[in-house]
Every structure is written in C-alpha cells, then in structure tokens.
Design an enzyme around this catalytic site. Structure first.
Site, PDB file in Angstrom:
ATOM      1  N   GLY A  16     108.740  87.516  35.026  1.00 18.52           N
ATOM      2  CA  GLY A  16     107.858  88.256  34.128  1.00 18.52           C
ATOM      3  C   GLY A  16     107.410  89.541  34.769  1.00 18.52           C
ATOM      4  N   GLY A  18     104.617  93.061  34.194  1.00 17.31           N
ATOM      5  CA  GLY A  18     103.539  93.703  33.455  1.00 17.31           C
ATOM      6  C   GLY A  18     103.065  94.946  34.155  1.00 17.31           C
ATOM      7  N   PHE A  20     100.590  95.454  36.068  1.00 18.88           N
ATOM      8  CA  PHE A  20      99.982  95.316  37.380  1.00 18.88           C
ATOM      9  C   PHE A  20     100.849  94.557  38.378  1.00 18.88           C
ATOM     10  CE2 PHE A  20      96.530  96.111  34.479  1.00 18.88           C
ATOM     11  CZ  PHE A  20      95.832  97.091  35.150  1.00 18.88           C
ATOM     12  N   VAL A  23     106.264  88.676  38.522  1.00 19.28           N
ATOM     13  CA  VAL A  23     106.380  87.311  39.022  1.00 19.28           C
ATOM     14  C   VAL A  23     107.853  86.980  39.178  1.00 19.28           C
ATOM     15  CG1 VAL A  23     105.936  84.871  38.558  1.00 19.28           C
ATOM     16  CG2 VAL A  23     104.233  86.579  37.966  1.00 19.28           C
ATOM     17  N   LYS A  43     103.919  85.715  42.863  1.00 19.34           N
ATOM     18  CA  LYS A  43     103.251  86.752  42.076  1.00 19.34           C
ATOM     19  C   LYS A  43     103.040  87.952  42.995  1.00 19.34           C
ATOM     20  CE  LYS A  43     100.024  85.401  39.265  1.00 19.34           C
ATOM     21  NZ  LYS A  43      98.727  85.012  38.645  1.00 19.34           N
ATOM     22  N   ASP A 139      89.292  82.440  30.508  1.00 17.06           N
ATOM     23  CA  ASP A 139      90.480  82.747  29.704  1.00 17.06           C
ATOM     24  C   ASP A 139      91.337  81.490  29.524  1.00 17.06           C
ATOM     25  OD1 ASP A 139      92.091  84.390  28.156  1.00 17.06           O
ATOM     26  OD2 ASP A 139      93.266  85.125  29.855  1.00 17.06           O
TER      27      ASP A 139
END
Length: 357
Positions: A16, A18, A20, A23, A43, A139
C-alpha cells in the site's frame, strides 16, 4: 526510493502507498529467528516525515502483551537508493486481510452472527487493553481490524491495528476542548466527538457498536436505509439528538441488546468495555471456544481468502490515506467534508495498516 533492506529482514513487494509513506511485505533473513516471524509487514516513511509513525511505534510498545492488538517487532532506520534516511516499523502480517475485506465479500448481506460474535469478542479484548493502558484509539473501524490466523490455523482472530490517531485518555477538562479538529472516520464518530470535540473511552465504544452493526448488516452504520449518504449528511445525523443508527429487526435479541449498550447518544450511559465482555452476546467465548467455533467457518473463510488473494492485496489497505486525503482525518467512502461552523478536520498521523497481500 524506499527499496533498502534491514539488518535482519528483506523488503518485499509494496502492499500500500499513501501521502506519508508505504507498507511493504517483509521476510526475515533468518526464518528460524527467535525475534522475527518469517513474514512481516514493514511500514516505512522518509525519516523527515516519520513523526507520526514514530508516535505509533511508541504507542504499540506501550500496548505490548495483548493477543488482540497487532504486534510490533521493532523499528529500524535504513537508507534508500538515493541516500535518504527511511524510518521503518516491523509489524504483524495479517494474512486474512481486514475485517472490511470480509464484510465487503458478504455482498451487503453481513457476516454470520456466530462469526460476528467471535470477532466482536476479539475486538473487545483488544479495546479493553487499549483503554487499560490509558489510550483512546479514535479510529476504530473495520478497515483497522486485522484478521490473523489463530494458533490452530483453522480460522482467524481479529486484532486492532492502526494507532496513528490514538491519544491519551482521561484528559482534564482544560485540555479536552483545545483541538478544533476531529480524529477518525465520519461514519464511526460518536455524537460527543462531532458536537463537543470530545474523544474519550466511551467514544471508542460507540465506534465498536458501529463496527458490530456493519458486520451484521454488511452496510455502513448510517446507510441502512438503502441510501448512501455523504460526509456532511452523516455529520448532520450524528449531531441530531434524535438520530441513531438503525438496528435491523433480523438480528438476535442478544445482538440487539449489545448494540443498544454501545449506540447510546449520552457517553456516560454507554456500557464500558469491561461490562460488554460479560454481555451474553460475547460472554464465554474464550480461546478454546474460538477454535471450536472457527472450525465451523474456517473452510468457507480460507477458500474465500485464497480465491480472492489478489483482491485482498488491493483492498486491505483501504484505510490508507491518498494524497488527496492527506490534509484531513475525517473521511468516508464519499470523500471528505470540511466543516465551516461545524468541527474542522485533523491532519492524519498514520500512513497505513499492516495486512496481507
């Protein structure tokens, strides 16, 4: 580029990506290592932008010892191909993907209730530990619940992951209202969070109720009327003191009563995680009961995950924030809504969750 290996592990394919960080799948250089499992999720973020990832690592260190919180195996700084410093956190690899993946595969039908009970008990065990350690997750949602094979290998247990938005609990009143931003995902926010910007232990219990409701119905908690609402509409419903997520009539009496203990608008009237552990909906589901009950669902679950392994690779990072979402924390499937007179939104402090390929 984040292509470097660690001292004791090798970086594999990306799982994955994103705004920031990323992973990756990772394997131990020594498959018989006492310190690392053969397969992990790493990560990674450039060191200059890794403050939130370092914070998550610190929180995971403080949460050690609970079998229903994702395990952290350490951190390491490496150097990329161009000489940039990269901060890496080694995490437990969830070969079952996320709870969100499992719900999606139900085709808006929901999971069997005995399976919901199992996963709910797991989440409760993890949430109790988080709260006992004086943290609020902030969350909790299906995307942040990982499915990991149990000890017998016959089925999956649920583990809470993604602590990038977690905060210390029991803050004084002086500090409760300092933030103009919300942490979390729109569909799962508690009323006191939206209205008063308060996120404490009962807020996680509300989110748990939303997760259980979604497992039972296969639908988002505020979309039960066969209409997909955007973020602004959902926030308006949460703010309405007469609105509650709809509990379908088809669920058992125990499930309905459990949900009513979570989905109470007044936070002080909600059941605590400790009280919910003794609720008939989940009581008595110890580790032995897990293995017995999971035998009933393991064949279906295992074949489903094998058949959809490519699907899981793409979807088990659905909580991963894209560059378009990078300026906000509150989000849902319809996009992001920044309130003007309503609560504003918080920049995210997590890059992804570990899950399987």
């Amino acid at each position: 580029m984040m292509d470097s290996d660690g001292v004791s592990w090798l970086r594999g394919p990306i799982l994955g990506k994103g705004a920031f960080g990323s992973v990756f799948l990772a394997t131990s250089r020594n498959p018989k290592s006492r310190f690392f499992p053969p397969t992990m999720a790493v990560k990674s973020a450039e060191f200059s932008a890794s403050a939130s990832l370092q914070k998550e690592k610190e929180i995971l260190n403080n949460l050690l010892g609970c079998p229903h919180v994702v395990q952290c195996f350490g951190d390491e700084t490496t150097f990329g191909r161009n000489g940039e410093m990269v901060y890496n956190v080694l995490l437990e690899y969830a070969s079952g993907g996320t709870l969100a993946d499992s719900i999606k595969k139900s085709n808006v039908v929901g999971l069997p209730e005995h399976e919901v009970r199992l996963y709910t008990r797991c989440i409760l065990e993890g949430l109790c530990h988080v709260h006992d350690c004086d943290y609020v997750h902030c969350d909790l949602k299906p995307d942040n619940v990982l499915l990991v094979p149990n000890k017998s290998g016959a089925g999956f247990v649920a583990k809470i992951g993604d602590f990038g938005l977690a905060k210390r609990g029991r803050q004084s009143k002086k500090h409760k209202f300092l933030s103009d931003y919300l942490r979390g995902t729109t569909m799962y926010l508690a009323p006191e969070t939206v209205i008063d910007h308060v996120q404490e232990l009962p807020s996680d219990v509300w989110s748990l109720g939303c997760v259980v409701l979604e497992m039972l119905t296969g639908q988002k908690p505020w979309n039960s009327l066969n209409q997909k609402l955007n973020s602004k509409q959902v926030l308006n419903l949460i703010s309405d003191d007469k609105s509650l997520p709809e509990i379908p009539s088809g669920v058992s009496r125990e499930a309905r009563d459990f949900l009513k203990g979570c989905l109470v608008r007044k936070p002080w009237m909600r059941l605590t995680t400790e009280m919910l552990l003794y609720h008939p909906f989940v009581e008595g589901l110890d580790d032995q009961a897990f293995e017995v009950a999971e035998d009933e669902i393991s064949e279906e679950s295992s074949s489903s995950y094998e058949a959809d392994s490519e699907f899981s690779s793409d979807c088990c990072y659905s909580s991963f924030r894209s560059e378009e979402e990078a300026d906000y924390t509150v989000e849902d499937d319809d996009g992001l809504f920044q309130a003007s007179s309503s609560p504003k939104m918080h920049r995210p402090s997590v890059i992804a969750i570990p899950a399987d390929a």
